[in-house]
Design an enzyme around this catalytic site. Structure first.
Site, PDB file in Angstrom:
ATOM      1  N   GLU A   1      56.226  20.218  18.472  1.00  0.00           N
ATOM      2  CA  GLU A   1      55.947  20.057  17.553  1.00  0.00           C
ATOM      3  C   GLU A   1      56.698  18.545  16.780  1.00  0.00           C
ATOM      4  O   GLU A   1      56.585  17.800  15.751  1.00  0.00           O
ATOM      5  CB  GLU A   1      56.228  20.908  16.866  1.00  0.00           C
ATOM      6  CG  GLU A   1      57.836  20.970  16.305  1.00  0.00           C
ATOM      7  CD  GLU A   1      58.344  22.524  17.155  1.00  0.00           C
ATOM      8  OE1 GLU A   1      59.355  22.377  16.646  1.00  0.00           O
ATOM      9  OE2 GLU A   1      58.187  22.329  18.393  1.00  0.00           O
TER      10      GLU A   1
ATOM     11  N   TYR B   1      57.604  17.140  34.694  1.00  0.00           N
ATOM     12  CA  TYR B   1      57.035  18.014  35.637  1.00  0.00           C
ATOM     13  C   TYR B   1      55.621  17.759  35.604  1.00  0.00           C
ATOM     14  O   TYR B   1      54.609  17.608  34.939  1.00  0.00           O
ATOM     15  CB  TYR B   1      57.681  19.590  35.837  1.00  0.00           C
ATOM     16  CG  TYR B   1      57.109  20.326  36.740  1.00  0.00           C
ATOM     17  CD1 TYR B   1      57.107  20.141  37.998  1.00  0.00           C
ATOM     18  CD2 TYR B   1      55.862  20.784  36.043  1.00  0.00           C
ATOM     19  CE1 TYR B   1      55.991  21.062  38.912  1.00  0.00           C
ATOM     20  CE2 TYR B   1      55.125  22.224  36.271  1.00  0.00           C
ATOM     21  CZ  TYR B   1      55.147  21.552  37.958  1.00  0.00           C
ATOM     22  OH  TYR B   1      54.690  22.739  39.300  1.00  0.00           O
TER      23      TYR B   1
ATOM     24  N   TYR C   1      43.606   7.430  37.421  1.00  0.00           N
ATOM     25  CA  TYR C   1      43.776   8.945  37.372  1.00  0.00           C
ATOM     26  C   TYR C   1      42.492   8.473  36.112  1.00  0.00           C
ATOM     27  O   TYR C   1      42.216   7.670  35.244  1.00  0.00           O
ATOM     28  CB  TYR C   1      45.053   9.578  36.196  1.00  0.00           C
ATOM     29  CG  TYR C   1      45.480   9.034  35.050  1.00  0.00           C
ATOM     30  CD1 TYR C   1      45.331   9.954  34.219  1.00  0.00           C
ATOM     31  CD2 TYR C   1      46.341   8.696  34.986  1.00  0.00           C
ATOM     32  CE1 TYR C   1      45.541   9.824  33.055  1.00  0.00           C
ATOM     33  CE2 TYR C   1      46.913   8.174  33.969  1.00  0.00           C
ATOM     34  CZ  TYR C   1      46.600   9.032  33.136  1.00  0.00           C
ATOM     35  OH  TYR C   1      46.837   8.731  31.768  1.00  0.00           O
TER      36      TYR C   1
ATOM     37  N   GLU D   1      56.992   5.337  34.719  1.00  0.00           N
ATOM     38  CA  GLU D   1      58.432   4.907  34.573  1.00  0.00           C
ATOM     39  C   GLU D   1      57.656   2.774  33.778  1.00  0.00           C
ATOM     40  O   GLU D   1      58.752   2.488  33.108  1.00  0.00           O
ATOM     41  CB  GLU D   1      58.317   4.207  35.821  1.00  0.00           C
ATOM     42  CG  GLU D   1      59.324   5.884  36.538  1.00  0.00           C
ATOM     43  CD  GLU D   1      58.126   6.338  36.966  1.00  0.00           C
ATOM     44  OE1 GLU D   1      58.750   7.682  37.487  1.00  0.00           O
ATOM     45  OE2 GLU D   1      57.179   6.321  36.985  1.00  0.00           O
TER      46      GLU D   1
ATOM     47  N   ARG E   1      44.871   9.345  43.718  1.00  0.00           N
ATOM     48  CA  ARG E   1      46.664   8.538  43.595  1.00  0.00           C
ATOM     49  C   ARG E   1      46.959   8.688  45.271  1.00  0.00           C
ATOM     50  O   ARG E   1      47.766   8.046  45.192  1.00  0.00           O
ATOM     51  CB  ARG E   1      47.394   8.804  42.347  1.00  0.00           C
ATOM     52  CG  ARG E   1      47.933  10.006  42.387  1.00  0.00           C
ATOM     53  CD  ARG E   1      48.640  10.526  41.162  1.00  0.00           C
ATOM     54  NE  ARG E   1      50.107   9.615  40.825  1.00  0.00           N
ATOM     55  CZ  ARG E   1      50.946  10.013  40.333  1.00  0.00           C
ATOM     56  NH1 ARG E   1      50.632  11.101  39.369  1.00  0.00           N
ATOM     57  NH2 ARG E   1      51.194   8.954  40.069  1.00  0.00           N
TER      58      ARG E   1
ATOM     59  N   ASP F   1      57.151   9.174  27.210  1.00  0.00           N
ATOM     60  CA  ASP F   1      58.004   7.794  27.453  1.00  0.00           C
ATOM     61  C   ASP F   1      58.692   6.914  26.540  1.00  0.00           C
ATOM     62  O   ASP F   1      59.404   6.133  26.732  1.00  0.00           O
ATOM     63  CB  ASP F   1      57.098   7.067  28.426  1.00  0.00           C
ATOM     64  CG  ASP F   1      56.489   7.969  29.393  1.00  0.00           C
ATOM     65  OD1 ASP F   1      56.944   9.168  30.356  1.00  0.00           O
ATOM     66  OD2 ASP F   1      55.468   8.368  29.624  1.00  0.00           O
TER      67      ASP F   1
END
Length: 320
Positions: A233, A170, A92, A38, A109, A262
């Protein structure tokens, strides 16, 4: 009266990545980047010249302050961040792969400050001052309270003229496909623009077929006016009502894949802000391609860079 063009809410973490093709277990040092789907979108939209606001909950320590300093430095309004002396900032670890070795992500996290966000964390009345609300399937996967926050945001938006852009995004490390489908399906009914790749559509919702077939199936299931299916692709296929729009990708020498999706979502949002969905698709493909050429999650290119690629295409010429 609008107070910002985009509002988005989610967790931003510190990304600790092994250099180049080093293994994490051998890496002599780790590169540090600010990362979060986000906040990545908020930065990219700000880089395109729009007012973006990012909401989150952060621990008041150097890690949390670094996140806000970097996002603010890229033009994002972080005034809505809620600070706490408790909990922790999520991180991460990233290990870049080379075929046949895959790129690997290791999350650290759990029990982060952001995972404790809920409907009472923010003054949600501020949503009414935005033109677009951007959400992803990552935030509701973090905790029940985060799920409740996303649900409340969607309930508040209703049909008040605020466009909702929802990226399924996801994450297998956060929940199973079955749980994701069961939990997200009620949230997705009524969103205006739905973004979902073919792989996620098959894994989570069991939808197979061409990108156009997947887009139509998503539209029929959730009722989104516009559906965007990014292609592995590069490029994308989108449904704009009943009109199918296809945008080809660019030849890219990939440096870092994280954040490209994003950037694509941010391009689509910029098109909505300009009242031109088709142009937003072209922005998205161009911004995604540019993001693939740079290290880190955040989009650091300018609007001029994006327009040059959209209007002139890929180039190897020297710019002086």
């Amino acid at each position: 009266m609008t107070t910002c063009d985009l509002i988005t809410v989610g967790e931003s973490m510190l990304r600790l990545s092994a250099p180049a093709v080093e293994l994490l277990i051998d890496a002599p040092h780790l590169d540090v980047h600010v990362a979060g789907a986000e906040s990545n979108v908020a930065v990219a939209v700000a880089q395109m010249g729009y007012r973006s606001r990012w909401l989150s909950r952060l621990t008041d320590n150097p890690a949390g302050r670094r996140i806000v300093r970097e996002l603010s430095g890229h033009g994002v309004d972080c005034s809505g961040v809620v600070w706490t002396d408790e909990d922790r900032v999520g991180t991460y670890y990233l290990e870049f792969g080379v075929p046949p070795r895959p790129t690997r992500v290791i999350y650290d996290r759990a029990h982060s400050a952001a995972s404790r966000m809920g409907p009472q964390t923010f003054d949600l009345a501020q949503i009414a001052g935005a033109r677009v609300l951007h959400l992803t399937g990552i935030t509701p996967a973090l905790s029940q309270s985060c799920y409740d926050l996303v649900k409340d945001l969607l309930d508040r938006v209703g049909w008040a003229g605020i466009r909702v852009v929802f990226d399924v995004n996801y994450r297998a490390l956060l929940w199973s496909p079955e749980e994701c489908a069961a939990r997200l399906s009620p949230l997705l009914k009524g969103v205006h623009v739905l973004i979902c790749g073919q792989r996620d559509a098959e894994t989570v919702f069991g939808l197979r077929g061409s990108a156009e077939e997947v887009a139509r199936a998503l539209r029929d299931r959730f009722g989104a006016a516009q559906v965007v299916v990014p292609l592995p692709e590069g490029g994308m296929v989108a449904l704009d009502g009943d009109l199918v729009r296809t945008v080809e990708g660019y030849p890219v020498q990939v440096v870092d894949r994280i954040g490209a999706g994003d950037a694509l979502a941010a391009g689509v949002i910029c098109g909505l802000l300009e009242g031109d969905f088709a142009r937003g698709l072209r922005y998205g493909v161009a911004m995604s391609a540019l993001q693939l050429t740079a290290h880190g999650d955040l989009f650091r290119f300018s609007r001029a860079d994006v327009l040059r690629l959209v209007e002139e295409g890929a180039s190897t010429r020297l710019l002086r």
